[in-house]
Design a protein around this motif. Sequence first.
Motif, PDB file in Angstrom:
ATOM      1  N   MET A   1       0.815  -1.212   0.000  1.00 66.41           N
ATOM      2  CA  MET A   1       0.000   0.000   0.000  1.00 66.41           C
ATOM      3  C   MET A   1       0.847   1.260   0.000  1.00 66.41           C
ATOM      4  O   MET A   1       0.344   2.355  -0.243  1.00 66.41           O
ATOM      5  N   GLY A   2       2.141   1.139   0.288  1.00 63.90           N
ATOM      6  CA  GLY A   2       3.025   2.288   0.199  1.00 63.90           C
ATOM      7  C   GLY A   2       2.852   3.303   1.308  1.00 63.90           C
ATOM      8  O   GLY A   2       3.325   4.420   1.200  1.00 63.90           O
ATOM      9  N   GLU A   3       2.173   2.917   2.392  1.00 69.03           N
ATOM     10  CA  GLU A   3       2.125   3.796   3.555  1.00 69.03           C
ATOM     11  C   GLU A   3       3.290   3.431   4.464  1.00 69.03           C
ATOM     12  O   GLU A   3       3.987   2.446   4.219  1.00 69.03           O
ATOM     13  N   PHE A   4       3.485   4.212   5.513  1.00 66.06           N
ATOM     14  CA  PHE A   4       4.585   3.897   6.418  1.00 66.06           C
ATOM     15  C   PHE A   4       4.013   3.742   7.812  1.00 66.06           C
ATOM     16  O   PHE A   4       3.669   4.722   8.450  1.00 66.06           O
TER      17      PHE A   4
ATOM     18  N   GLY B   1      -6.771  -2.943  -5.603  1.00 62.10           N
ATOM     19  CA  GLY B   1      -7.020  -1.602  -5.077  1.00 62.10           C
ATOM     20  C   GLY B   1      -5.855  -1.114  -4.240  1.00 62.10           C
ATOM     21  O   GLY B   1      -5.452   0.050  -4.330  1.00 62.10           O
ATOM     22  N   VAL B   2      -5.285  -2.029  -3.431  1.00 64.43           N
ATOM     23  CA  VAL B   2      -4.145  -1.648  -2.589  1.00 64.43           C
ATOM     24  C   VAL B   2      -2.987  -1.163  -3.461  1.00 64.43           C
ATOM     25  O   VAL B   2      -2.384  -0.116  -3.203  1.00 64.43           O
ATOM     26  N   LEU B   3      -2.697  -1.920  -4.529  1.00 62.08           N
ATOM     27  CA  LEU B   3      -1.601  -1.520  -5.422  1.00 62.08           C
ATOM     28  C   LEU B   3      -1.919  -0.190  -6.091  1.00 62.08           C
ATOM     29  O   LEU B   3      -1.042   0.670  -6.248  1.00 62.08           O
ATOM     30  N   ALA B   4      -3.184  -0.011  -6.472  1.00 59.96           N
ATOM     31  CA  ALA B   4      -3.567   1.241  -7.137  1.00 59.96           C
ATOM     32  C   ALA B   4      -3.378   2.415  -6.201  1.00 59.96           C
ATOM     33  O   ALA B   4      -2.910   3.484  -6.611  1.00 59.96           O
TER      34      ALA B   4
END
Lengths: 295, 368
Positions: free
Chosen positions: B67-70, B193-196
């Motif tokens: 998801m690219g969050e931290f 959706g997560v990848l998007a």
Amino acid sequence: MSEGIIYWLQQALNALQLGSIYALIALGYTMVYGILTMINFAHGDVFMIGAFFCFLLSSTLNLTFVPTLLLTMIGTAILGVLIERLAYKPLRQAPRVSAIITALGVGMFLENFTLALAPYPKHIPMLLENVTWNFYGITLSSIQLVIISLSLGLMLLLDYIVQRTTIGMAMRAISWDKTFVPLMGIPVDFIISITFAIGAGLAGAAGTMYALAYPVIDPYMGIMVGWKAFICAVVGGIGNIRGAMAGAFILGTVEIMVVAFFPSTFRDFVAFTLLMVLIMVRPYGILGKPRIQKV
Amino acid sequence: MMVLLKQRWDALLESAWLVPLLLVIGFGLAFAIPEYHLLSVYIQLILMYIGINIILATSLNLVNGYMGEFSLAHAGFMAVGAYTSVLLTMKVFPVADFPFLFPCAVLIGGLVAALLGMIVAIPSFKVRGDYLAIITLAFLMIVKSMIENIDAIGGPRGMSGIMKLTTLPWVFFWATTLLWMIRNFIYSKYGRGVLAIREDEIASDLMSVNTQQVKFFAFMLSSFCAGIAGALFAHLLQFISPRIFDITKSTDILIMVYLGGIASIGGSILGATIFTVLLEILRPSTMAALLSWLPPFIFTPLNDYVISHLGIWRMVIMPLILILVMLYWPRGIMGLREFRGFIPRRDKQVHPHNFLHEATNNDNSDRQ
């Protein structure tokens, strides 16, 4: 004066002392964020290294307060530039997460390296003669006076550097736009190093003052103080120098009030709840401007 | 000859019965090893830690990698799962009489952690990037300081006298089940959706991805896994205190994820294994045992100066490894790649992760 007012004035003085230490550290966070949009998680540990420099200089070389403070500031400034050159500069084009993780790693490295060299907590020798004055029942110690006045002085100096000098102008320019500023002949790398040096130097000063006020230091002391200072920077609006100062005094006041009313173990709980609520309600901080996300 | 071998190998990897076969073998070994003492107790312990760390790394990878969050809150979810399950096994369930209640306690620990995962998921609808990282950090600190302030669960002293209920088969069961869940989530509609969201949140919203729902599920699944890992960890260590679930624990999991490589289940498995084994090898006693074959005139001075001080220095070496990985090997071992066994058959041709690494660096660094 009545008892109540004296009590509150005394607490306000304590809040001012705590807030000025937080402010000096928060400035380092906010300056680096303003220029690189990167959270320098190792900054709290630079503060810890500052306290250890102060210990080394005052106990082994028997220096007095002023040379200790100056040498500590120079030492941490060099450390800050070294960290920037070795760990952060190669990652300037990398994904932002890489820089954050590297910063966490640098912080852990500094903590554990210090722990490996100094396994036991250290006692700082008395650097200043502790004189206390009494004004109508309010006690003011010389250490408190030195901490508050010195940090206010350093903050005014920093504000002057950022607002009135060429280097400060270059810093503000870089935080405004990174693409065109190098084309105007501004040495970006040099200015970024200067920013790290100033931030780390202020953290060194904060370390010295913290060691004055609370003379037992250990390698993990930078973690909590660092996070708290980071909260201050966010509360004031990260990237905003005057906001960081305001945020530091707000957090200092809140913490002293919490300790005055509740058990002192609730201090961290209240501080971090404040942070969480504030980010949800007003993520850009008290003095920051809302950021518009462009598509 | 080589071509033929390669073809056989590919056919083996493609075959439908490979995964069930591996599962059966794994389960058999997980039961046989403690039963017949095939491996020493110490190695069994390391195997269990590896299993728990695989759960932790893979579930954190879901949020941080895919998801690219931290997120820094993983240790907080672990703490919630650990404390919930320990309270259940010590105070509520008569686990000593009915050992089959232990998985219920672990499951409830995970569910409570998932509920708290919503606390992080809801702000993530509005807040992104650095600020979300701060919220997760604040969550971790709040959890830790709440536990410290509740005296009924031991406060800062923690809880001891926990029964050792975590066994190798249980760790294997939970690790495979949760890996299966995460893998299916990633290759489902929500996983897309997560990848998007990682690539561009606004664009994915416009392309009719229900970003709020996707984030909700991703955070809850991730914290559910962390809670279960925490419960298993507590019943393995037999002692928990708020100090264990510190920011350093979160950092350890981050090291596993980024060493293994983001957005890769296989990478997380490798990262967790390498990290755990490396940490054990760097113990003075293990290192001394490993190097004892050296001739004494080399071994004795080495032991005196290096190995006996390794206990302190390994905590210096680990962050150094993290920094070096980030500087010279930012993709980690398997960054954005995947073992073929984890990719569903329908996706073999169109691999979903063939984005450039730089694409994850979508610029939310707006000007001040």
